[in-house]
Design an enzyme around this catalytic site. Structure first.
Site, PDB file in Angstrom:
ATOM      1  N   ARG A   1      -1.690  -8.564  -2.157  1.00 24.72           N
ATOM      2  CA  ARG A   1      -2.905  -9.216  -2.656  1.00 24.72           C
ATOM      3  C   ARG A   1      -3.117  -8.895  -4.128  1.00 24.72           C
ATOM      4  O   ARG A   1      -3.457  -9.740  -4.920  1.00 24.72           O
ATOM      5  CB  ARG A   1      -4.133  -8.728  -1.862  1.00 24.72           C
TER       6      ARG A   1
ATOM      7  N   ILE B   1       6.547  -3.646  11.000  1.00 26.02           N
ATOM      8  CA  ILE B   1       6.000  -2.355  11.448  1.00 26.02           C
ATOM      9  C   ILE B   1       4.491  -2.323  11.190  1.00 26.02           C
ATOM     10  O   ILE B   1       3.878  -1.261  11.243  1.00 26.02           O
ATOM     11  CB  ILE B   1       6.665  -1.144  10.746  1.00 26.02           C
ATOM     12  N   ALA B   2       3.893  -3.493  10.901  1.00 29.66           N
ATOM     13  CA  ALA B   2       2.487  -3.514  10.488  1.00 29.66           C
ATOM     14  C   ALA B   2       1.567  -3.669  11.702  1.00 29.66           C
ATOM     15  O   ALA B   2       1.015  -2.670  12.196  1.00 29.66           O
ATOM     16  CB  ALA B   2       2.278  -4.624   9.474  1.00 29.66           C
ATOM     17  N   ARG B   3       1.411  -4.884  12.182  1.00 27.63           N
ATOM     18  CA  ARG B   3       0.576  -5.145  13.350  1.00 27.63           C
ATOM     19  C   ARG B   3       1.056  -6.409  14.037  1.00 27.63           C
ATOM     20  O   ARG B   3       1.513  -7.343  13.373  1.00 27.63           O
ATOM     21  CB  ARG B   3      -0.899  -5.382  12.942  1.00 27.63           C
TER      22      ARG B   3
ATOM     23  N   GLY C   1       0.850  -1.194   0.000  1.00 32.89           N
ATOM     24  CA  GLY C   1       0.000   0.000   0.000  1.00 32.89           C
ATOM     25  C   GLY C   1       0.881   1.238   0.000  1.00 32.89           C
ATOM     26  O   GLY C   1       2.032   1.207  -0.451  1.00 32.89           O
ATOM     27  N   ARG C   2       0.332   2.311   0.542  1.00 38.13           N
ATOM     28  CA  ARG C   2       1.060   3.588   0.509  1.00 38.13           C
ATOM     29  C   ARG C   2       2.397   3.489   1.224  1.00 38.13           C
ATOM     30  O   ARG C   2       3.417   3.977   0.735  1.00 38.13           O
ATOM     31  CB  ARG C   2       0.235   4.680   1.187  1.00 38.13           C
ATOM     32  N   ILE C   3       2.398   2.874   2.417  1.00 37.23           N
ATOM     33  CA  ILE C   3       3.636   2.828   3.207  1.00 37.23           C
ATOM     34  C   ILE C   3       4.640   1.884   2.545  1.00 37.23           C
ATOM     35  O   ILE C   3       5.832   2.200   2.440  1.00 37.23           O
ATOM     36  CB  ILE C   3       3.337   2.421   4.668  1.00 37.23           C
TER      37      ILE C   3
ATOM     38  N   HIS D   1       5.803   0.371  19.337  1.00 42.75           N
ATOM     39  CA  HIS D   1       4.770   0.835  18.396  1.00 42.75           C
ATOM     40  C   HIS D   1       4.873   2.353  18.177  1.00 42.75           C
ATOM     41  O   HIS D   1       3.944   3.113  18.472  1.00 42.75           O
ATOM     42  CB  HIS D   1       3.367   0.445  18.907  1.00 42.75           C
ATOM     43  N   ILE D   2       6.016   2.765  17.620  1.00 42.27           N
ATOM     44  CA  ILE D   2       6.272   4.206  17.453  1.00 42.27           C
ATOM     45  C   ILE D   2       6.552   4.590  16.003  1.00 42.27           C
ATOM     46  O   ILE D   2       7.087   5.670  15.742  1.00 42.27           O
ATOM     47  CB  ILE D   2       7.460   4.667  18.336  1.00 42.27           C
TER      48      ILE D   2
ATOM     49  N   GLU E   1       0.266  -6.694  22.418  1.00 37.57           N
ATOM     50  CA  GLU E   1       0.956  -5.526  22.982  1.00 37.57           C
ATOM     51  C   GLU E   1      -0.016  -4.710  23.845  1.00 37.57           C
ATOM     52  O   GLU E   1      -1.217  -4.731  23.589  1.00 37.57           O
ATOM     53  CB  GLU E   1       1.541  -4.665  21.849  1.00 37.57           C
TER      54      GLU E   1
HETATM   55  C1  GLV Z   1      -0.428   2.717  13.672  1.00 38.94           C
HETATM   56  O1  GLV Z   1      -0.096   1.600  13.927  1.00 38.94           O
HETATM   57  C2  GLV Z   1      -1.401   3.034  12.694  1.00 38.94           C
HETATM   58  O2  GLV Z   1      -2.113   2.134  12.225  1.00 38.94           O
HETATM   59  O3  GLV Z   1      -1.531   4.220  12.355  1.00 38.94           O
END
Ligand code: GLV
Length: 328
Positions: free
Chosen positions: A180, A239-241, A157-159, A288-289, A270
């Site tokens: 996907r 860095i997702a979830r 996606g964007r990130i 989660h920063i 978390e």
């Molecule tokens: C942070 O985890 C967000 O989804 O913005």
């Protein structure tokens, strides 16, 4: 005159954002930033039509049933796995999130974790702080190169795209991705990113970064079997979830050096962190920063506020998750 609508800001946010909300609403705040239980959240939402949430608050069928007056929930996050969007739509409650404003900041952090993981930044810092550095050595904390290596991106996606751009254009990396749906050829060419199967991604990446949304389908998308497909020299960054990686399986793989290292900003359950991750040396851990710069966190909170203002005063939203509620 009708009383002004009441809303809740579920967690402590920036005073100027609260001030913008107070121009329109009675605003209940949580200045002490207490993490509310589902029951406390439902109780605080009585008589309120809107709420600003973070990923820590769930908006699900139980909350919706307990808060029939609720009309809008604005998440201060781009991810929204804490929202049961179908249940919200069924209840006529608009959900919004905060895309775009955090893309570049989060991609920067993705790269920070890739680099810290590949170059063993925290491991070597802990060694130094512990007073163990008594001589320089040629192979001391020798890690893996980032420049010129193969960057694998799961989720585009964007990130993911912003990370691809940094990797290909900034660090001369070969960028491969799995998603996907495949990107348009023109976007792939612009990013210099090639589409591969998930298996090829696992096998070929020197550094694999996860940037896909969490859902039932992506639960444990990276577990023992997937880690076994990776190079023993590879690094993995999430860095997702939390929940996308099987943290117990990852900790075991790190301990046995089945991959070289990992960098994790998100964790299953978390703010608890799997105890085994806390004892393996070859993992960089952050709380989660990824989107945490002052400017971006402010922009995220303001976008959430602007969504609530736009919806409750004009029946519109800037970044709706279920726009069918607006049209209904
Ligand atoms: C942070 O985890 C967000 O989804 O913005």
């Amino acid at each position: 005159m009708n009383p002004r609508p009441s809303i809740l800001v579920a967690r402590a946010i920036f005073p100027e954002v609260i001030a913008s909300l107070r121009e329109h609403f009675e605003v209940d705040t949580n200045d002490d930033d207490v993490a509310l239980t589902p029951e406390q959240l439902a109780q605080r939402l009585q008589g309120k039509v809107g709420v600003l949430t973070t990923g820590s608050e769930r908006v699900d069928a139980a909350l919706l049933a307990a808060c029939p007056g609720l009309r809008v929930a604005a998440n201060i996050a781009v991810g929204f796995n804490n929202f049961d969007v179908p249940a919200m739509t069924a209840a006529g409650v608009l959900g919004t999130n905060t895309p775009d404003v955090l893309t570049e900041t989060t991609a920067d952090f993705g790269f920070a974790l890739i680099m810290a993981t590949a170059r063993r930044l925290t491991e070597s810092e802990h060694f130094l702080r512990a007073g163990k550095w008594n001589k320089w050595a040629l192979d001391m904390f020798a890690g893996a190169d980032v420049h010129g290596s193969t960057l694998g991106i799961l989720g585009m996606g964007r990130i993911g795209q912003a990370i691809a751009r940094r990797g290909a254009h900034g660090f001369g990396m070969k960028v491969i991705y799995h998603n996907r749906s495949r990107l348009d050829a023109a976007i792939e060419a612009d990013l210099r990113a090639s589409y591969v199967s998930k298996d090829q991604l696992l096998q070929q990446a020197d550094h694999l970064i996860l940037v896909l949304p969490y859902s039932a389908e992506s639960h444990h998308a990276i577990g023992a079997a997937e880690i076994a497909r990776m190079k023993p020299t590879a690094t993995l960054v999430n860095i997702a979830r939390g929940g996308i990686v099987d943290d117990a399986a990852l900790a075991a793989a790190l301990r046995e050096r089945r991959i070289a290292a990992a960098g994790l900003d998100v964790f299953e359950g978390e703010p608890k962190v799997h105890p085994d991750l806390l004892t393996v040396p070859n993992v960089v851990l952050t709380p989660h920063i990824a989107s945490a710069t002052l400017a971006t966190r402010r922009a995220m909170a303001q976008l959430a506020a602007d969504n609530v203002i736009a919806y409750l005063t004009q029946g519109q939203a800037l970044t709706p998750l279920n726009p069918e509620v607006i049209r209904a």
